[in-house]
Write a protein that holds these residues in place. Structure first.
Motif, PDB file in Angstrom:
ATOM      1  N   ALA A 168     105.389 111.183 105.067  1.00  0.00           N
ATOM      2  CA  ALA A 168     104.937 110.210 103.930  1.00  0.00           C
ATOM      3  C   ALA A 168     104.314 109.111 104.630  1.00  0.00           C
ATOM      4  O   ALA A 168     103.510 108.282 104.072  1.00  0.00           O
ATOM      5  CB  ALA A 168     105.924 109.978 102.807  1.00  0.00           C
ATOM      6  N   ALA A 169     105.182 108.604 105.895  1.00  0.00           N
ATOM      7  CA  ALA A 169     104.693 107.425 106.439  1.00  0.00           C
ATOM      8  C   ALA A 169     103.305 107.722 107.203  1.00  0.00           C
ATOM      9  O   ALA A 169     102.414 107.128 107.570  1.00  0.00           O
ATOM     10  CB  ALA A 169     105.658 107.070 107.365  1.00  0.00           C
ATOM     11  N   ASP A 170     103.263 109.092 107.880  1.00  0.00           N
ATOM     12  CA  ASP A 170     102.093 109.538 108.514  1.00  0.00           C
ATOM     13  C   ASP A 170     102.257 111.033 108.433  1.00  0.00           C
ATOM     14  O   ASP A 170     102.993 111.770 109.097  1.00  0.00           O
ATOM     15  CB  ASP A 170     102.293 108.971 110.067  1.00  0.00           C
ATOM     16  N   PRO A 171     101.268 111.682 107.557  1.00  0.00           N
ATOM     17  CA  PRO A 171     101.301 113.071 107.604  1.00  0.00           C
ATOM     18  C   PRO A 171     101.166 113.869 108.629  1.00  0.00           C
ATOM     19  O   PRO A 171     101.499 115.144 108.584  1.00  0.00           O
ATOM     20  CB  PRO A 171      99.998 113.357 106.301  1.00  0.00           C
ATOM     21  N   GLN A 172     100.529 113.040 109.814  1.00  0.00           N
ATOM     22  CA  GLN A 172     100.243 113.901 110.995  1.00  0.00           C
ATOM     23  C   GLN A 172     101.236 113.673 112.140  1.00  0.00           C
ATOM     24  O   GLN A 172     101.137 114.287 113.280  1.00  0.00           O
ATOM     25  CB  GLN A 172      98.944 113.766 111.580  1.00  0.00           C
ATOM     26  N   CYS A 173     102.459 113.053 111.598  1.00  0.00           N
ATOM     27  CA  CYS A 173     103.372 112.632 112.561  1.00  0.00           C
ATOM     28  C   CYS A 173     104.133 114.059 113.381  1.00  0.00           C
ATOM     29  O   CYS A 173     104.263 114.848 112.766  1.00  0.00           O
ATOM     30  CB  CYS A 173     104.222 111.830 112.096  1.00  0.00           C
ATOM     31  N   ILE A 174     104.705 113.645 114.577  1.00  0.00           N
ATOM     32  CA  ILE A 174     105.350 114.910 115.047  1.00  0.00           C
ATOM     33  C   ILE A 174     106.788 114.461 114.728  1.00  0.00           C
ATOM     34  O   ILE A 174     107.282 113.112 114.790  1.00  0.00           O
ATOM     35  CB  ILE A 174     105.330 114.735 116.711  1.00  0.00           C
ATOM     36  N   LEU A 175     107.454 115.494 114.124  1.00  0.00           N
ATOM     37  CA  LEU A 175     108.959 115.055 113.615  1.00  0.00           C
ATOM     38  C   LEU A 175     109.790 115.118 114.892  1.00  0.00           C
ATOM     39  O   LEU A 175     109.663 115.785 115.879  1.00  0.00           O
ATOM     40  CB  LEU A 175     109.322 116.414 112.762  1.00  0.00           C
ATOM     41  N   PRO A 176     110.832 114.243 114.787  1.00  0.00           N
ATOM     42  CA  PRO A 176     111.931 114.348 115.829  1.00  0.00           C
ATOM     43  C   PRO A 176     112.280 115.796 116.308  1.00  0.00           C
ATOM     44  O   PRO A 176     112.314 115.622 117.594  1.00  0.00           O
ATOM     45  CB  PRO A 176     113.083 113.455 115.272  1.00  0.00           C
ATOM     46  N   GLN A 203      99.119 113.935 117.744  1.00  0.00           N
ATOM     47  CA  GLN A 203      99.531 114.080 116.371  1.00  0.00           C
ATOM     48  C   GLN A 203      99.380 115.864 116.089  1.00  0.00           C
ATOM     49  O   GLN A 203      98.715 116.365 116.738  1.00  0.00           O
ATOM     50  CB  GLN A 203      98.325 113.441 115.452  1.00  0.00           C
ATOM     51  N   ILE A 204     100.066 115.953 114.688  1.00  0.00           N
ATOM     52  CA  ILE A 204      99.787 117.566 114.365  1.00  0.00           C
ATOM     53  C   ILE A 204      98.464 117.567 113.790  1.00  0.00           C
ATOM     54  O   ILE A 204      98.090 116.836 112.880  1.00  0.00           O
ATOM     55  CB  ILE A 204     100.875 117.794 113.190  1.00  0.00           C
ATOM     56  N   GLU A 205      98.000 118.637 114.083  1.00  0.00           N
ATOM     57  CA  GLU A 205      96.535 119.021 113.543  1.00  0.00           C
ATOM     58  C   GLU A 205      96.510 119.632 112.380  1.00  0.00           C
ATOM     59  O   GLU A 205      97.478 120.333 111.960  1.00  0.00           O
ATOM     60  CB  GLU A 205      95.626 120.014 114.541  1.00  0.00           C
ATOM     61  N   LEU A 206      95.636 119.102 111.438  1.00  0.00           N
ATOM     62  CA  LEU A 206      95.662 119.668 110.001  1.00  0.00           C
ATOM     63  C   LEU A 206      94.774 120.758 109.508  1.00  0.00           C
ATOM     64  O   LEU A 206      94.529 120.935 108.555  1.00  0.00           O
ATOM     65  CB  LEU A 206      95.981 118.618 109.175  1.00  0.00           C
ATOM     66  N   ALA A 207      94.176 121.466 110.809  1.00  0.00           N
ATOM     67  CA  ALA A 207      92.970 122.089 110.710  1.00  0.00           C
ATOM     68  C   ALA A 207      93.564 123.420 111.208  1.00  0.00           C
ATOM     69  O   ALA A 207      94.029 123.422 112.556  1.00  0.00           O
ATOM     70  CB  ALA A 207      91.702 121.520 111.106  1.00  0.00           C
ATOM     71  N   CYS A 208      93.011 124.604 110.952  1.00  0.00           N
ATOM     72  CA  CYS A 208      93.342 125.832 111.446  1.00  0.00           C
ATOM     73  C   CYS A 208      92.502 126.016 112.600  1.00  0.00           C
ATOM     74  O   CYS A 208      91.344 125.786 112.841  1.00  0.00           O
ATOM     75  CB  CYS A 208      92.792 126.988 110.301  1.00  0.00           C
ATOM     76  N   PRO A 209      93.137 126.495 113.695  1.00  0.00           N
ATOM     77  CA  PRO A 209      92.520 126.905 114.970  1.00  0.00           C
ATOM     78  C   PRO A 209      91.527 127.782 115.033  1.00  0.00           C
ATOM     79  O   PRO A 209      90.758 127.994 115.925  1.00  0.00           O
ATOM     80  CB  PRO A 209      93.368 126.890 116.093  1.00  0.00           C
ATOM     81  N   ILE A 210      91.777 128.671 114.132  1.00  0.00           N
ATOM     82  CA  ILE A 210      90.698 129.625 114.181  1.00  0.00           C
ATOM     83  C   ILE A 210      89.426 129.459 113.102  1.00  0.00           C
ATOM     84  O   ILE A 210      88.286 129.820 113.581  1.00  0.00           O
ATOM     85  CB  ILE A 210      91.218 131.238 113.372  1.00  0.00           C
TER      86      ILE A 210
END
Ligand SMILES: [Zn+2]
Length: 286
Positions: free
Chosen positions: A176-184, A198-205
């Protein structure tokens, strides 16, 4: 209390057969507590189950799950709302764990009680005096239950729940603070799809934002449903499309990735809200 009543309510039937030993002078109306339950009563007791509230717990879980979707869809993920919701979910999980532990302890205590009763010699005229005077003693149900509870309390507390909903609620304050954050718990995993921390929110294909993110149960890589379906259309089992992964994957290895869905929903809702805000500012200059 019902367990105690069950024990205290034991009754025994005496016959007046003159060929056997004479009846005790004072016919007891209740058997001393040291006498074990008759095997038929023991079976009835063993088959008894306390009220099952698992349906209520499952229904509550399902409501927590729906709430998570609704919150992210309507962009109601402010820190206050998220704090209250995660705290409420933690309290629910605590109650759920207590209920499961109580159910386990009751089952365990019933089994212990039955096996301890079955080890005792049957109640006959020969053993009756020994039972009455306490030389032979049936286990006390309440004591067996208390001992079982003490044993379970001395066990180490369970690790973080691995179920999906608990994982989502643990992740919620972070994403909620950052939708692309890396979780602990992802930080140590070199394999997650990370770009610039950051976590990519797009499909690599497909290289498009995720619509139906699917995660491989074999390697944890995430692709959009359309992308992975297309990739596996000519050949049902292939190397994972993530470079250097090397796992052989097929469609049945993929399941919906609810965590990625949540990240994407929160992002979309925030973008939608920003667009609406800009549109409003254009109409009514502030
Ligand atoms: Zn992979």
């Amino acid at each position: 209390m019902s367990l105690l009543k069950f024990q205290a309510g034991k009754r025994i039937a005496f016959t007046t057969n003159t060929n056997t030993k004479p009846m005790p002078r004072e016919t007891p109306t209740a058997v001393p507590e040291s006498v074990p339950l008759h095997h038929t009563a023991l079976q009835v007791f063993h088959d008894w189950r306390p009220s099952d509230i698992s349906a209520i717990l499952n229904e509550t879980r399902s409501q927590f799950s729906q709430l998570l979707d609704q919150l992210s869809e309507v962009n109601a993920t402010s820190p206050d709302v998220v704090d209250t919701l995660t705290q409420t979910f933690r309290e629910f999980r605590h109650l759920e764990a207590q209920q499961n532990s109580l159910q386990n302890n009751i089952d365990l205590a019933k089994s212990k009680y039955r096996s301890q009763c079955e080890e005792l010699p049957p109640v006959t005229w020969e053993t009756w005096d020994a039972y009455r005077e306490g030389e032979l003693r049936a286990p006390h149900l309440l004591h067996v239950f208390e001992e079982t509870e003490r044993d379970s309390e001395s066990q180490p507390p369970p690790a973080n729940s691995a179920d999906e909903l608990s994982r989502l609620y643990r992740a919620l304050p972070h994403i909620a603070a950052d939708p692309q954050c890396i979780l602990p718990d992802e930080a140590a995993d070199d394999d997650v799809q990370i770009a610039g921390g950051q976590i990519e929110l797009a499909c690599p294909i497909t290289c498009k934002p995720f619509q139906r993110p699917m995660i491989s149960r074999k390697c944890g890589h995430v692709f959009d449903h359309a992308g992975i379906e297309q990739y596996l259309s000519a050949q049902s089992t292939r190397d994972c499309p993530q470079g250097a992964c090397g796992q052989k994957v097929s469609m049945r290895d993929f399941v919906p990735d609810r965590l990625m869905e949540l990240r994407c929903k929160i992002t979309r809702a925030r973008e939608g809200s920003r667009k609406a805000q800009r549109a409003l500012e254009n109409v009514v200059p502030i």
